[in-house]
Design an enzyme around this catalytic site. Structure first.
Site: not given
Length: 508
Positions: A500, A374
């Site tokens: 997106t 992440e």
């Protein structure tokens, strides 16, 4: 792009071996071959596996909890996974799933929810998913659904949703609130909005205006965007094109000068070049701002780890100091440079984009699972003692080892493959898919991982984000399927542009 905070609640496949270096602009390999077709079928099976589990255990809720076989409603209970899956199901030509989703969308009442609504998330997932489905089913996939009324319903529902949301723009400046109450027309009392949250509405709302003939939606989103294109005060733009992270809802002025391509800022830059792809004549200023940001990023944000000077990442910047950390979210950046480079015929952007892609690939290649973390960093003065070996070898260390089914690295691999034609990038996509299929797959879907650099991913998060359907499965499949109108093209040949959330919209 998605906000950076974590929301936590097949058969044996062989890894392909990537080559070590990529030739530049090699002629594209034939897409339709036996291996690609076999892989495409495997990817479609994975998509159907996730859909079947969602349909059985979680529908009509927003997402499946793939470990416990429960469900969640993080996106207002309107069936986010179904709407987000629509464009991928269309591209895979799965008429059964497409019709199931259309039947669902037809009965959604977007005016009803008891929870706070995110203008941003609702725009990119729900509005984007429906508009993309409409564009695809009215265009290159027009034969997939026989009942034209089902397709027309997508535009009707899109307009209804936007009409529910549009009060968010009713502010002194026109910069919208993001967190809103659609029942009371209230908001969370925020005094500022984020760069990406404000700057990632314009494609969807402009497309809605173009399809309905009602210019209100385009005007609302473009008014908000205008403050981002001409930032004030001047101090909020420390380098040409690179702007701060927060904008005053009262005045439209920036409230800081913190610069990054990380989550919270990312898709503002993404949409600058994509609006130019959508309409080069109408959005030339957006292209100019993207080019300024791209040049400044290459000059001021490009960073090379001390132990791996061959790698390139984008640092952040604040008050004269570079922040040597990044995120999985940020790894869309290579794809953005590649898209800009091919559309603008600029080899410098393409080369830099490929450098960024190589850096993000290393964050996958160096972990035990073959999946990237992440967040990660490369500050030589802050390397944890238990990660010194990783930093020496791979040029980064892990700050958060979670993986919540994010798509950005695969997304940039896809742009690299489509724009260079180099087979290596498709192999990287396949390797990532194999790893996700191995470590994240459950009996009903796909779960996030707690630590990508631990054995078996260090345990699983009991959540399957809707963008697994919209983005991860789509980009992997597109790389292994034949050429089509919706595929990213070299040069100025794009007939579609992806929002997106990876929903393709037909360009003007």
């Amino acid at each position: 792009m998605h906000l950076p905070s974590l929301s936590l609640p097949l058969a044996a496949l062989t890894l392909a071996t990537p080559s070590l270096a990529y030739p530049y602009y090699r002629t594209e390999q034939p897409l339709q071959n036996n291996l690609a077709q076999s892989r495409a079928n495997t990817i479609k099976e994975a998509f159907s596996h996730a859909w079947d589990g969602y349909k059985k255990y979680a529908y009509p809720h927003d997402e499946l909890h793939p470990v416990s076989n429960g469900y969640g409603d993080s996106r207002n209970g309107w069936g986010a996974s179904a709407v987000d899956a629509l464009s991928t199901a269309i591209i895979m030509r799965n008429a059964t799933i497409v019709n199931q989703i259309l039947d669902h969308i037809a009965q959604v009442d977007y005016s009803k929810t008891n929870d706070t609504v995110s203008l941003f998330e609702t725009t990119i997932r729900y509005l984007g998913g429906m508009l993309s489905g409409y564009d695809l089913l009215k265009g290159p996939a027009s034969g997939l659904v026989r009942d034209s009324k089902k397709v027309d319903m997508l535009l009707t529902q899109s307009k209804k949703l936007a009409d529910v949301l549009k009060f968010a723009f009713d502010t002194p400046s026109g910069v919208p609130y993001n967190n809103i109450n659609i029942n009371t027309h209230g908001n969370d009392g925020a005094t500022s909005n984020g760069l990406a949250v404000t700057g990632t509405l314009v494609l969807e709302w402009t497309r809605l205006s173009d399809l309905t003939g009602d210019d209100e939606y385009a005007k609302l989103s473009q008014k908000a965007q205008s403050y981002l294109l001409k930032p004030q005060p001047a101090s909020s733009e420390p380098f040409p094109g690179l702007v701060g992270s927060h904008i005053s809802i009262e005045t439209g002025e920036f409230t800081d000068a913190q610069v990054s391509w990380n989550g919270g800022d990312d898709s503002f830059y993404e949409y600058l070049i994509k609006m130019y792809v959508y309409d080069p004549e109408a959005f030339g200023e957006y292209k100019d701002r993207w080019e300024a940001a791209a040049q400044s990023s290459m000059e001021h944000l490009a960073s090379h780890p001390s132990t791996r000077p061959d790698l390139t990442f984008l640092a952040s910047y604040n008050d004269g100091k570079l922040g040597l950390s990044s995120q999985h979210l940020t790894c869309f950046d290579g794809g953005s440079f590649l898209l800009g480079g091919t559309v603008l015929d600029n080899d410098d952007y393409i080369k830099f984009g490929l450098d960024l892609v190589k850096g993000c690939h290393e964050t996958y290649n160096a972990t035990l699972t073959g999946i990237g973390p992440e967040s990660f960093a490369w500050d030589p003065n802050s390397v944890p003692s238990n990660q010194k070996a990783l930093y020496e070898k791979a040029g980064f260390y892990i700050q958060s080892g979670a993986y919540i089914l994010r798509p950005e690295v695969i997304e940039s691999f896809y742009y690299a493959y489509r724009i260079t034609g180099e087979e290596q990038y498709r192999e990287w996509i396949w390797n990532a898919f194999v790893a996700i299929n191995k470590y994240c797959r459950t009996s009903s879907g796909f779960a996030g991982l707690q630590d990508v650099n631990a054995a078996n991913g260090g345990g699983r998060y009991d959540n399957q984000e809707s963008f697994l359907f919209a983005e991860v499965m789509k980009y992997v499949y597109l790389a292994h399927s034949g050429d089509a109108e919706w595929q990213v093209q070299r040069g100025n040949g794009n007939k579609f542009v992806f929002n997106t959330e990876a929903h393709p919209f037909r360009v003007r």
